[in-house]
Enzyme design. Structure first.
Site, PDB file in Angstrom:
ATOM      1  N   CYS A 139     -13.056 -80.319  -4.262  1.00 27.13           N
ATOM      2  CA  CYS A 139     -12.058 -79.990  -5.285  1.00 27.13           C
ATOM      3  C   CYS A 139     -10.666 -80.227  -4.727  1.00 27.13           C
ATOM      4  O   CYS A 139     -10.441 -80.121  -3.526  1.00 27.13           O
ATOM      5  CB  CYS A 139     -12.287 -78.551  -5.744  1.00 27.13           C
ATOM      6  SG  CYS A 139     -10.929 -77.433  -5.649  1.00 27.13           S
ATOM      7  N   ASP A 143      16.859 -72.439  -9.774  1.00 27.79           N
ATOM      8  CA  ASP A 143      15.411 -72.455  -9.498  1.00 27.79           C
ATOM      9  C   ASP A 143      14.820 -73.696 -10.164  1.00 27.79           C
ATOM     10  O   ASP A 143      14.065 -73.604 -11.135  1.00 27.79           O
ATOM     11  CB  ASP A 143      14.772 -71.163 -10.043  1.00 27.79           C
ATOM     12  CG  ASP A 143      13.303 -71.038  -9.660  1.00 27.79           C
ATOM     13  OD1 ASP A 143      12.841 -71.782  -8.783  1.00 27.79           O
ATOM     14  OD2 ASP A 143      12.608 -70.174 -10.246  1.00 27.79           O
ATOM     15  N   CYS A 202      10.627 -74.284  -4.892  1.00 29.59           N
ATOM     16  CA  CYS A 202       9.199 -74.400  -4.563  1.00 29.59           C
ATOM     17  C   CYS A 202       8.976 -75.701  -3.793  1.00 29.59           C
ATOM     18  O   CYS A 202       7.847 -76.094  -3.554  1.00 29.59           O
ATOM     19  CB  CYS A 202       8.338 -74.352  -5.825  1.00 29.59           C
ATOM     20  SG  CYS A 202       8.758 -75.640  -6.993  1.00 29.59           S
TER      21      CYS A 202
END
Ligand SMILES: C[S@@+](CC[C@H](N)C(=O)[O-])C[C@H]1O[C@@H](n2cnc3c(N)ncnc32)[C@H](O)[C@@H]1O
Length: 439
Positions: free
Chosen positions: A70, A365, A392
């Site tokens: 996966c 962000d 991120c």
């Protein structure tokens, strides 16, 4: 003819690397000291190295039977402390050398059952996650180690019932495309089934509305409908089959209603160091205004609005902006609250927020690609007293900083890891205006 390569190091993407004909080549799922026998296949840009045999001394149990098939986790074969070191060390060194700043480092305290949202694709032969390197193929996943025990129990309970409804992407038969499981910190499970729009108002749908709540453990059940070809989950027209269309998360003493289709930090405990970093930096703030760029449905505005008199936010998604307006007006009825839909990356529209940047703290962000030079330049010209840049993708953040550093200096920074076993990290930098006189 197969060739052999010795794995000499681990990259920041958590792949092992060795040298083939003097060139550095990455090999997934390998450890330092492994010897791999491989064949080179394909040509030009499609050239790749297929491993035929691996001699490894790494006997570590990855703890998941689907690991390497996966496409989710990339590094379960490496101890977590090593994963964090490979991901964060180069950033720590970079900021130390280039900005003389020692970043605070916060590895994850929880390396399993940490994701509060998982999206499983439904195919006639399998319900699970995309195969490594092949979007069209699905690995049949009976349980996923990074989601909660309760979410796994739900997945086991509902899969057999749902298999006959699977949508066949080749023939167009069937209806069900995705199962999304969202599990809040308080243990509220929300199950969202995404169907093709053709399922709407059929006898199959009526039957499922009656039967599914009996099988599922979820407190909230939502059916969602979108175009057959759309490979998106939990988006579109919806029907609340049980419970409500949002779930609740408690964050820093506030209760947030999270709509089933809204972005929410996928690992709240893993993200908490960032929230604490911001909160402690704001304690003595005398700034009047908060400007929340890429605000989504107002997560930071809700949490930190209490430090400001005025709250402004911008995002490209209209439904998120509406949620931000509703939430913040309710939480801060006596403050000036203004959110607006805006494409921040094309800079085509008149960017109102730059008219009033004095006494303002900026929250950034952005999505993974970061601000880009255009927006970074524009922000660099603003008179913000400070900026919290949450990211991120610390790589794109580093790039944006090359532009911002002309007018802003880093005063603090933190790297945390809400995504164990993957190459991803989260970071926050506190930037202060260099020229105080100008401010
Ligand atoms: C990392 S999320 C942050 C969301 C929010 N701060 C939160 O924590 O919930 C990035 C946000 O950028 C928004 N976005 C993406 N592209 C954009 C654009 N071109 N202009 C404005 N917002 C954009 C997305 O809608 C998303 O809400």
């Amino acid at each position: 003819m197969p060739s052999s390569v010795l794995i000499e190091g681990i990259s920041t993407q958590l792949t092992g690397y060795g040298f083939v004909d003097g060139r550095k080549v990455d090999f997934s799922y390998s450890s330092i000291g492994d010897t791999l026998l491989f064949e080179t296949l394909g040509r030009g840009k499609r050239k790749y190295h297929k491993v035929i045999e691996k001699k490894s001394m790494n006997l570590r149990n990855p703890g998941c039977e689907y690991f390497t098939q996966c496409g989710g986790c990339k590094a379960r074969h490496l101890p977590y402390v090593d994963q964090f070191k490979y991901k964060a060390e180069h950033l720590y060194n970079y900021y130390l050398e280039n900005y003389k700043i020692e970043l605070e480092l916060q590895p994850s305290l929880q390396t399993e059952e940490y994701r509060n949202r998982m999206d499983f694709a439904v195919f006639p032969q399998a319900i699970g996650l995309r195969q490594e390197g092949n979007f069209r193929k699905i690995v049949d996943v009976k349980e996923c180690k990074i989601q909660s025990t309760q979410s796994n129990r739900e997945l086991r309970a509902i899969r057999e019932y749902l298999v006959p409804f699977a949508y066949n992407r080749k023939t167009g038969e069937g209806f069900l495309k995705y199962i999304t499981l969202r599990f809040s910190m308080d243990g509220e499970l929300t199950t969202i089934l995404t169907f093709t729009s053709l399922f709407r108002e059929t006898e199959f749908e009526s039957k499922m509305i009656r039967e599914f709540p009996e099988i599922s453990y979820a407190k909230n059940i939502i059916f969602c409908y979108n175009r057959p070809q759309a490979e998106v989950s939990a988006v579109g027209e919806f029907l609340v089959v049980k419970g409500r269309e949002f779930f609740q998360e408690k964050v820093m003493g506030k209760t947030l209603n999270v709509p089933f289709d809204s972005f929410f930090q996928p690992n709240l405990p893993g993200f908490k160091p960032i929230l604490e970093f911001i909160q402690s930096s704001l304690q003595d703030s005398k700034n009047k205004r908060m400007l929340d760029l890429f605000c989504g449905s107002g997560f930071f505005s809700m949490l930190f609005g209490e430090f400001f008199e005025e709250i402004y936010g911008y995002d490209i998604v209209p439904s998120s902006i509406q949620k931000a307006i509703d939430r913040c007006n309710q939480e801060y009825p006596n403050k000036k609250v203004q959110f607006q839909v805006l494409d921040l990356l094309t800079l085509k529209e008149n960017i109102l927020f730059f008219e009033e940047t004095k006494d303002t703290i900026l929250f950034l962000d952005p999505p993974r690609n970061g601000l880009g030079t255009g927006l970074a330049k524009k922000i660099g010209e603003g008179r913000f007293s400070s900026i919290f840049y949450i990211s991120c993708n610390p790589e794109s953040q580093r790039y944006d900083l090359e532009v911002l550093k002309e007018n802003f200096k880093i005063s603090r920074g933190l790297i945390t890891d809400p995504y164990p076993h993957t190459p991803h990290l989260e970071s926050v930098l506190l930037l202060e205006r260099k020229n105080d006189l100008f401010v």
